[in-house]
Design a protein around this motif. Structure first.
Motif, short mmCIF file in Angstrom:
data_model
loop_
_atom_site.label_atom_id
_atom_site.label_comp_id
_atom_site.label_asym_id
_atom_site.label_seq_id
_atom_site.Cartn_x
_atom_site.Cartn_y
_atom_site.Cartn_z
N VAL A 42 102.79 53.11 49.79
CA VAL A 42 103.37 54.29 49.87
C VAL A 42 102.49 55.31 50.40
O VAL A 42 103.12 56.43 50.94
CB VAL A 42 103.52 54.77 48.28
N CYS A 43 101.44 55.09 50.06
CA CYS A 43 100.47 56.50 50.78
C CYS A 43 100.14 56.11 52.17
O CYS A 43 99.85 57.11 52.95
CB CYS A 43 99.19 56.16 50.08
N LYS A 49 96.31 69.66 46.73
CA LYS A 49 96.69 70.14 48.07
C LYS A 49 97.91 69.69 48.56
O LYS A 49 98.32 70.21 49.52
CB LYS A 49 95.62 69.57 49.27
N LYS A 50 98.51 68.74 47.74
CA LYS A 50 99.86 68.27 48.23
C LYS A 50 100.95 69.24 48.24
O LYS A 50 101.83 69.34 48.65
CB LYS A 50 100.26 66.89 47.21
N CYS A 84 104.56 64.44 58.56
CA CYS A 84 103.52 64.10 57.12
C CYS A 84 103.37 65.01 56.46
O CYS A 84 102.50 64.91 55.33
CB CYS A 84 102.45 63.49 57.97
N MET A 111 91.58 57.00 45.87
CA MET A 111 92.60 58.22 46.28
C MET A 111 93.64 58.57 45.33
O MET A 111 94.04 59.50 45.19
CB MET A 111 93.25 57.64 47.64
N ILE A 168 104.26 68.06 49.73
CA ILE A 168 104.41 66.81 49.57
C ILE A 168 105.18 66.66 48.26
O ILE A 168 104.00 66.50 47.33
CB ILE A 168 103.24 65.69 50.06
N CYS A 226 101.58 58.00 55.36
CA CYS A 226 100.94 59.04 56.18
C CYS A 226 99.55 58.86 55.90
O CYS A 226 98.98 59.50 57.29
CB CYS A 226 101.15 60.34 55.19
N HIS A 227 98.80 58.34 55.21
CA HIS A 227 97.52 58.28 55.42
C HIS A 227 97.00 56.96 56.36
O HIS A 227 96.81 55.87 56.00
CB HIS A 227 96.79 57.82 53.99
N GLY A 233 94.10 61.99 44.15
CA GLY A 233 95.24 62.71 45.00
C GLY A 233 96.63 62.96 44.49
O GLY A 233 97.43 63.40 45.04
C1 HEC Z 1 104.21 62.42 53.05
C2 HEC Z 1 102.88 62.06 53.55
C3 HEC Z 1 101.90 61.67 52.25
C4 HEC Z 1 102.16 60.61 51.30
C5 HEC Z 1 103.44 59.52 51.03
C6 HEC Z 1 100.88 60.54 50.64
N1 HEC Z 1 100.05 61.48 51.13
FE1 HEC Z 1 98.03 62.08 50.39
N2 HEC Z 1 98.01 63.81 51.95
C7 HEC Z 1 98.91 63.72 52.71
C8 HEC Z 1 98.44 65.13 53.34
C9 HEC Z 1 99.35 65.67 54.58
C10 HEC Z 1 97.13 65.55 52.83
C11 HEC Z 1 96.38 66.70 53.20
C12 HEC Z 1 96.90 67.98 52.55
C13 HEC Z 1 95.86 69.14 52.96
O1 HEC Z 1 94.89 68.82 52.84
O2 HEC Z 1 96.61 70.15 52.74
C14 HEC Z 1 97.01 64.69 51.98
C15 HEC Z 1 95.94 64.83 50.91
C16 HEC Z 1 95.53 63.56 50.05
C17 HEC Z 1 94.34 63.74 49.35
C18 HEC Z 1 93.12 64.95 49.28
C19 HEC Z 1 94.03 65.78 48.43
C20 HEC Z 1 93.12 66.79 47.39
O3 HEC Z 1 93.96 67.48 46.82
O4 HEC Z 1 92.06 67.14 47.85
C21 HEC Z 1 94.02 62.71 48.57
C22 HEC Z 1 93.04 62.30 47.64
C23 HEC Z 1 95.56 61.95 48.66
N3 HEC Z 1 96.26 62.65 49.69
C24 HEC Z 1 95.98 60.64 48.05
C25 HEC Z 1 97.20 60.09 48.17
C26 HEC Z 1 97.56 59.01 47.53
C27 HEC Z 1 96.92 58.11 46.69
C28 HEC Z 1 98.98 58.67 47.94
C29 HEC Z 1 99.87 57.36 47.70
C30 HEC Z 1 99.93 57.39 46.22
C31 HEC Z 1 99.25 59.75 49.08
N4 HEC Z 1 97.98 60.58 49.25
C32 HEC Z 1 100.53 59.93 49.50
C33 HEC Z 1 100.07 63.22 53.13
C34 HEC Z 1 100.53 62.15 52.22
#
Ligand code: HEC
Ligand code: HEC
Ligand code: HEC
Ligand code: HEC
Length: 227
Positions: free
Chosen positions: A188-189, A77-78, A114, A211, A145, A192-193, A215
């Motif tokens: 790092v995560c 989804k990223k 984000c 995660m 992302i 935004c999370h 993710g």
């Molecule tokens: C720039 C902001 C940002 C960062 C940095 C970020 N995320 Fe996310 N992440 C998001 C957003 C926004 C979504 C929702 C995307 C969507 O649902 O369309 C998401 C969704 C996810 C999901 C669900 C995605 C899926 O494909 O089902 C996971 C798991 C996840 N992130 C893990 C991580 C991890 C682990 C890290 C760090 C290593 C991280 N994220 C870093 C913003 C971020």
């Protein structure tokens, strides 16, 4: 890493063009106040000690050398994170969290920051009204992302990677970090999370390990890295 010769020179030229072009629009990104708030909220530069000069170069610059990770990332989804902000996507999630599913949030900087790559940062995503086709095309590539949101702004370390491709020499990961690549940990995560995400399940702590597996992207063995 099958790609050979020719690439580096072409890459550097392409990268320079991209950065010059990007540089000209970034200054008009968002009202100063919002940029400052975003920078603080995302903490991208300060939290990782990346030099102030580091710029976002876009995921396309990584693709030619990291095809497998790129293909895998495109399935997450990223890869289309801005879509969630548009009407007709994740309507149930929006309704559940008191957001308006008929509203287009993809033009709202408070949400976009984000859901894109390098918002308000040099070389990163900037708000635009879509009228300039050239700008719109560039922004489309950053409207997700990208690699650099987890690995750090590329201008800091792509030259090192290019050299590694050329020389095929061994390296230690510390060398990458010294060049400005992020060491990926929970922080790092959680840029935004975190609780500022209106759809987050409050009370559920961010489970970094789980995660990370879900993710990011599939992982492939590195050939030149020394343990
Ligand atoms: C720039 C902001 C940002 C960062 C940095 C970020 N995320 Fe996310 N992440 C998001 C957003 C926004 C979504 C929702 C995307 C969507 O649902 O369309 C998401 C969704 C996810 C999901 C669900 C995605 C899926 O494909 O089902 C996971 C798991 C996840 N992130 C893990 C991580 C991890 C682990 C890290 C760090 C290593 C991280 N994220 C870093 C913003 C971020
Ligand atoms: C602090 C960063 C942050 C901000 C600000 C933010 N989001 Fe997100 N958004 C995320 C993250 C991280 C996720 C994935 C996990 C979650 O729901 O928290 C996400 C997920 C979503 C989802 C769920 C997508 C899906 O596939 O289920 C929607 C919808 C969404 N955001 C809409 C918005 C809207 C609308 C705004 C502005 C009002 C906004 N977001 C502001 C970080 C953010
Ligand atoms: C949501 C965060 C996230 C995004 C986005 C992301 N990565 Fe990664 N990447 C990771 C994590 C986590 C690792 C595991 C290594 C670590 O923990 O330091 C990793 C590892 C890698 C590695 C080492 C080899 C491997 O397969 O594990 C490469 C190369 C890589 N990423 C390239 C990319 C490229 C290219 C993109 C964009 C197309 C990208 N990454 C996007 C989180 C991310
Ligand atoms: C010109 C080719 C080239 C480009 C462009 C490139 N890389 Fe690399 N990268 C490499 C090589 C070569 C390695 C070492 C691979 C190995 O050991 O097998 C590497 C290693 C990595 C690693 C693993 C580091 C480690 O030791 O954990 C990550 C993560 C990574 N690159 C991310 C990126 C990202 C993100 C971009 C885009 C901003 C990028 N690379 C652009 C060639 C490149």
């Amino acid at each position: 890493m099958k790609s050979k010769a020719a690439i580096p020179a072409a890459l550097i030229l392409a990268a320079t063009g991209w950065l010059t072009w990007q540089g000209s629009i970034v200054s008009s990104a968002v009202a100063g106040d919002e940029t400052a708030r975003t920078t603080a909220a995302l903490g991208i530069i300060s939290a990782h000690g990346v030099s102030d000069g580091a710029k976002y170069v876009g995921s396309n610059k990584c693709k030619m050398c990291h095809m497998k990770q790129t293909k895998s990332w495109k399935k997450t989804k990223k890869f289309h994170a801005i879509d969630a902000l548009k009407p007709g996507n994740a309507d149930d999630v929006k309704t559940k969290h008191g957001l308006d599913p008929t509203k287009d949030y993809s033009t709202d900087a408070a949400c976009v920051k984000c859901h894109v790559t390098g918002f308000g940062q040099p070389g990163g995503y900037a708000m635009h009204d879509g009228t300039d086709k050239k700008v719109a095309k560039k922004m489309k590539k950053l409207a997700n992302i990208g690699c650099e949101m987890c690995h750090g702004p590329g201008s800091a370390y792509v030259a090192l990677h290019t050299e590694l491709l050329k020389t095929k020499r061994k390296y230690k990961v510390e060398e990458m970090y010294a060049a400005g690549m992020y060491k990926i940990d929970e922080t790092v995560c959680t840029k935004c999370h975190n609780a500022n995400s209106p759809t987050i399940d409050s009370g559920v702590p961010f489970d970094f390990k789980a995660m990370k597996e879900k993710g990011t992207h599939d992982h492939f063995k590195l050939k030149q890295r020394e343990e």
